[in-house]
Design an enzyme around this catalytic site. Sequence first.
Site, short mmCIF file in Angstrom:
data_model
loop_
_atom_site.label_atom_id
_atom_site.label_comp_id
_atom_site.label_asym_id
_atom_site.label_seq_id
_atom_site.Cartn_x
_atom_site.Cartn_y
_atom_site.Cartn_z
N SER A 20 0.77 13.74 3.14
CA SER A 20 0.43 12.49 3.83
C SER A 20 -1.07 12.26 3.81
O SER A 20 -1.87 13.19 3.70
CB SER A 20 0.97 12.50 5.26
OG SER A 20 0.47 13.61 5.99
N PRO B 220 0.83 -1.21 0.00
CA PRO B 220 0.00 0.00 0.00
C PRO B 220 0.86 1.26 0.00
O PRO B 220 1.93 1.29 0.63
CB PRO B 220 -0.79 -0.13 1.31
CG PRO B 220 -0.70 -1.56 1.70
CD PRO B 220 0.63 -2.03 1.20
N THR C 254 0.90 4.24 10.24
CA THR C 254 2.13 4.56 10.97
C THR C 254 1.89 4.95 12.42
O THR C 254 2.83 5.16 13.17
CB THR C 254 2.89 5.72 10.29
OG1 THR C 254 2.01 6.84 10.16
CG2 THR C 254 3.40 5.32 8.93
N GLY D 195 0.54 5.61 0.27
CA GLY D 195 -0.30 6.79 0.52
C GLY D 195 0.32 8.04 -0.07
O GLY D 195 0.32 8.26 -1.27
N GLY D 196 0.89 8.88 0.80
CA GLY D 196 1.47 10.14 0.34
C GLY D 196 2.95 10.09 0.05
O GLY D 196 3.53 11.05 -0.47
N GLY D 197 3.60 8.99 0.42
CA GLY D 197 5.03 8.86 0.16
C GLY D 197 5.91 9.74 1.03
O GLY D 197 7.02 10.08 0.65
N TYR E 53 12.43 15.66 19.11
CA TYR E 53 12.98 15.58 17.75
C TYR E 53 14.47 15.92 17.81
O TYR E 53 14.85 16.95 18.38
CB TYR E 53 12.31 16.60 16.84
CG TYR E 53 11.14 16.11 16.04
CD1 TYR E 53 11.31 15.58 14.77
CD2 TYR E 53 9.84 16.24 16.54
CE1 TYR E 53 10.21 15.17 14.02
CE2 TYR E 53 8.75 15.84 15.79
CZ TYR E 53 8.94 15.31 14.52
OH TYR E 53 7.86 14.90 13.79
N GLY F 264 1.20 -1.50 6.51
CA GLY F 264 0.94 -2.22 5.27
C GLY F 264 1.02 -3.72 5.36
O GLY F 264 0.86 -4.41 4.34
N SER G 250 1.16 11.21 14.80
CA SER G 250 0.86 12.24 15.79
C SER G 250 1.03 13.60 15.13
O SER G 250 1.87 13.76 14.23
CB SER G 250 1.82 12.12 16.99
OG SER G 250 1.55 13.11 17.96
#
Length: 484
Positions: A127, A51, A135, A53-55, A402, A193, A138
Amino acid sequence: GTGHSQADMFMIRTGTLNTIRLPDAVIWPADETEVEALIALSVRESWCLIPFGGGTNVSHSTRCPPKSLEPRPIISVDIKLMDRILWINEEDGVAHVQAGITGKCLASEMELRGYTIGHEPDSIEFSTLGGWIATKASGMKRNKYGNIEDIVKDVRVAGPKGMIWQNKSGKKSVHGRVSTGIDLLSLMLGSEGGFGIITSATIKVWPMPECKEYESLILPCFEDGIRFVRDVAKMNNLKPASIRLLDNEQFRLGKAMTSVPRGLQLIQNAMIAFIGSMQSTISMHSAVCTTISFEGSSSEIKLQKQIIGDIAAKHGGIFSGSRIGKAGYDLTFAIAYLRDFAMTYHFLAESFETFVPWSRLEPLVKATKERIRQEHKSRSLPGLPFVSCRVTQLYDEGACVYFYFCMNFENVSKPSLVFAEIEAAAREEIIANGGSLSHHHGVGKLRAPFMDGVNSKCFKDLLLSFKRSFDEKNTFGVRNGAFA
């Protein structure tokens, strides 16, 4: 095939995509019926489906396994044509939406109807709803609206043996909570996926907030900043929608650049002006900045600002204005573009996140930064690495942190691989110091080697047995996470 990690972008920019396996075909189904038909054909013909989605993943989760592991034809199933809002139940505050819709489109469509989805990740431009679920994503406004597991109430999945759904509740409605055994949504959150194709989901929606306001604070040092956001976390339901603590390295990066993006420039100029005019112990070499976003009623925001002001005073913080707050918030959406632009000038960069308990936060940050610098130095790489961090989503138990790492790769052999080795060392240090393998980026193939160290063998065997029981031919053989 590729996502948006530094390794993916480096291969695209250098024309070396031939070093990895790419899909044998790409198919764009238009609805759930076409997805079912494709899966049935793939089971019969022994094809492998991935699958897509937005990559925007940075975990290599959409990469094809090599032929040595997966000799079958691989089909990338791009679901972006499945992008419709199927219905909205305004009274219940829920909407049924196809999984291929991008975050930007979903937010815009809901805003036209007077609603917000509450989920605003950095990747919202590209996304997709299905990707968020797969995934366990958040967003920046988690403090007010929750993570994706709090927003999604129900999900429909196309699996190897047909459609999978649970808790039929009637026409255009959904149960707020049930106790009917193992939950399908919980199985799909973070599945990356491996279990099937998410075709649609029922999500919570909220009326557009009465007010949106921004603010920013300057604090003397990172330790004061940590104590400040720790106290903000104790505000419970009164926490601002978003609050982010930027360390001093990020400020000094802006100061060092002769031409910087508007967000960094505003933060830089304001901090210089404030610090220069204040008769205090705040130094430009230690000061940190916190950007804040408020959403709600005017009375709610007024109360939040009063409480924030009291907490800021306790930790030596000084308000620096709404323009900086908004610029800092908006800058988040530009970071990926800045990273890719820097590659043109021989700089590789990446961000990676973790959940850290409050009790481990300061030592973990210190140890991880030092580990990156040591790894960089041991390889005799040019210049000095840029290493910084920011504290984002807040919880009772800790926070999401982060890390940002950037290095010069001019005349460096196999620079993307070198970067990946240093990033893996940083992840090793994070885990050793009590951080999680991931907070919301997921595992994919990039972080899969760490899985045996954070989960028991019995849990892995349980997942493998469960997958084999309904995906007997391993049609969804993407090999992410525990299935790598």
